[in-house]
Motif scaffolding. Structure first.
Motif, PDB file in Angstrom:
ATOM      1  N   PHE A 180      26.462  34.693  35.071  1.00  0.00           N
ATOM      2  CA  PHE A 180      27.053  35.603  36.112  1.00  0.00           C
ATOM      3  C   PHE A 180      25.831  35.232  37.099  1.00  0.00           C
ATOM      4  CE2 PHE A 180      28.401  36.974  32.163  1.00  0.00           C
ATOM      5  CZ  PHE A 180      29.691  37.508  32.476  1.00  0.00           C
ATOM      6  N   TRP A 181      26.244  35.500  38.451  1.00  0.00           N
ATOM      7  CA  TRP A 181      25.235  35.128  39.602  1.00  0.00           C
ATOM      8  C   TRP A 181      25.420  36.480  40.581  1.00  0.00           C
ATOM      9  CZ3 TRP A 181      27.112  33.522  44.956  1.00  0.00           C
ATOM     10  CH2 TRP A 181      26.210  33.650  45.836  1.00  0.00           C
ATOM     11  N   ASP A 184      25.110  41.997  41.997  1.00  0.00           N
ATOM     12  CA  ASP A 184      26.569  42.776  41.949  1.00  0.00           C
ATOM     13  C   ASP A 184      27.274  42.363  40.685  1.00  0.00           C
ATOM     14  OD1 ASP A 184      27.196  40.263  42.920  1.00  0.00           O
ATOM     15  OD2 ASP A 184      26.928  41.128  44.869  1.00  0.00           O
ATOM     16  N   ARG A 185      26.584  41.346  39.697  1.00  0.00           N
ATOM     17  CA  ARG A 185      27.167  40.930  38.393  1.00  0.00           C
ATOM     18  C   ARG A 185      26.579  41.223  37.310  1.00  0.00           C
ATOM     19  NH1 ARG A 185      30.301  40.348  42.138  1.00  0.00           N
ATOM     20  NH2 ARG A 185      31.869  38.394  42.313  1.00  0.00           N
ATOM     21  N   ARG A 188      28.324  43.573  34.605  1.00  0.00           N
ATOM     22  CA  ARG A 188      29.082  42.475  33.930  1.00  0.00           C
ATOM     23  C   ARG A 188      28.546  41.716  32.996  1.00  0.00           C
ATOM     24  NH1 ARG A 188      31.991  42.426  38.941  1.00  0.00           N
ATOM     25  NH2 ARG A 188      34.120  42.969  38.834  1.00  0.00           N
TER      26      ARG A 188
ATOM     27  N   TYR B  61      31.333  27.591  39.558  1.00  0.00           N
ATOM     28  CA  TYR B  61      30.924  29.111  38.890  1.00  0.00           C
ATOM     29  C   TYR B  61      32.197  29.953  39.655  1.00  0.00           C
ATOM     30  CZ  TYR B  61      29.005  33.787  39.106  1.00  0.00           C
ATOM     31  OH  TYR B  61      29.032  35.253  38.892  1.00  0.00           O
ATOM     32  N   ARG B  68      37.251  35.668  35.362  1.00  0.00           N
ATOM     33  CA  ARG B  68      36.914  36.808  34.628  1.00  0.00           C
ATOM     34  C   ARG B  68      37.254  38.286  35.537  1.00  0.00           C
ATOM     35  NH1 ARG B  68      30.921  34.526  33.708  1.00  0.00           N
ATOM     36  NH2 ARG B  68      30.876  35.586  35.926  1.00  0.00           N
ATOM     37  N   GLU B  72      40.136  41.162  34.387  1.00  0.00           N
ATOM     38  CA  GLU B  72      39.841  42.552  34.361  1.00  0.00           C
ATOM     39  C   GLU B  72      40.757  43.289  35.059  1.00  0.00           C
ATOM     40  OE1 GLU B  72      34.858  42.070  35.393  1.00  0.00           O
ATOM     41  OE2 GLU B  72      36.028  43.343  36.550  1.00  0.00           O
ATOM     42  N   ASP B 184      33.111  42.327  46.314  1.00  0.00           N
ATOM     43  CA  ASP B 184      32.418  43.200  45.738  1.00  0.00           C
ATOM     44  C   ASP B 184      31.635  44.043  46.604  1.00  0.00           C
ATOM     45  OD1 ASP B 184      30.468  41.357  46.928  1.00  0.00           O
ATOM     46  OD2 ASP B 184      30.483  40.407  44.996  1.00  0.00           O
ATOM     47  N   ARG B 185      32.120  44.124  48.052  1.00  0.00           N
ATOM     48  CA  ARG B 185      31.577  45.250  48.748  1.00  0.00           C
ATOM     49  C   ARG B 185      32.731  46.142  49.375  1.00  0.00           C
ATOM     50  NH1 ARG B 185      27.614  43.070  46.864  1.00  0.00           N
ATOM     51  NH2 ARG B 185      25.336  42.721  47.891  1.00  0.00           N
TER      52      ARG B 185
END
Lengths: 195, 195
Positions: A180-181, A184-185, A188, B61, B68, B72, B184-185
């Motif tokens: 996970f990078w 914000d991850r 998770r 990645y 993932r 979800e 994610d923002r």
């Protein structure tokens, strides 16, 4: 168990360093604090500086994004004049701290000096303050920092990061190899580690 | 009001395209769908392809991260054989769709073709299916797609993205000029737009 890979030149690693201890304790997940150097990894791309300098628009955005997130979380944020800073000495001490179990306090002290106060972490006075914040003897750990074994430990850890295909920081890796990078991850990553 | 800047070669834009309509309607925020081309922007860095090709570890990645997150959210995900795809024609139609108010349906159809089914969106049959999904006449909009005014509209919009310092997709910009980058923002962007 969760491996927390971080680099002192990384602003978003500051965000994770300030919360991963509490979040993982609440979740019942243990953390390995794994400082490494991103420089040698990015050098393979021909980059001799931060990706935020390579892409200047992204760099300007990152500062604004950090300001907003730090405000949300009640964290101070001061972009240091030098960016990215040279975190080599800090990383060498952090790897010793990690081996000895005080990485969390020391790492947070370094990130706070760097990104809350905008101080120069390559400066020995600043590192001395961070060692004191972690309750350590300054001279003893400056000596450890300069030992060949410590330099080698950081080199090996950076090689391991490269072998794991780590390309940025912060990076979280679970025992079963899930990567996970980015701050914000983090939630998770912890949820995955709990499964 | 929120400007949603997206590029059809961007996997993370797929994530936002599939949810921004519902999220903003719930929040009482209107959206402008603003397709643009990231290629000319990245070319200034000397990159002739996706950042996920420039940094291959990051590219690998990204695929796992997409798998993932799609899992979800109950979204299908198939990484297309060609990546990044040529989204020029799709973007030209999308800009017309945006002017005429049917960008959401068309854009979602294109992203679903590309990243849910792994189809080639440079293929006219695929674009025809997307137009049909949006209830449009295929021949009429293929004609519009090839008009000089449409080509110019997309060029001007891409220049505007560049002038706004947009460096990636998806990007969200509020009326007061606050920029948010990345799916994610999105929640933060909508919250800002609501203030």
């Amino acid at each position: 168990m969760l491996d927390f890979w971080y680099e002192f030149g990384s602003t978003y690693s500051y965000l994770s360093a300030m919360r991963i201890g509490d979040l993982t304790r609440e979740a019942g997940v243990s953390v390995r604090w794994r400082p490494f150097l991103l420089g040698p990894i990015l050098k393979r791309l021909g980059w001799n500086t931060s990706p935020f300098k390579v892409q200047q628009e992204k760099g300007r955005y990152m500062v604004r994004d950090m300001e907003r997130i730090c405000a949300e979380r009640g964290l101070a944020f001061t972009m240091p004049e030098t960016f990215p800073q040279n975190g080599l000495h800090a990383a060498r001490i952090a790897i010793v701290a990690s081996d000895e179990g005080w990485a969390e306090t020391f790492t947070k002290a370094v990130y706070l000096a760097e990104y809350a106060k905008g101080r120069e972490i390559a400066d020995k006075d600043v590192l001395a303050d961070c060692l004191k914040a972690a309750g350590r003897d300054v001279d003893a750990y400056f000596a450890r920092m300069s030992e060949p074994e410590t330099k080698e430990r950081l080199k090996v850890q950076t090689d391991e990061a490269m072998a794991l295909d780590i390309f940025g920081a912060p990076t979280f890796i679970t025992v079963d190899g899930e990567m996970f990078w980015g701050d914000d991850r983090l939630e998770r990553a912890i949820a995955w580690a709990q499964r």
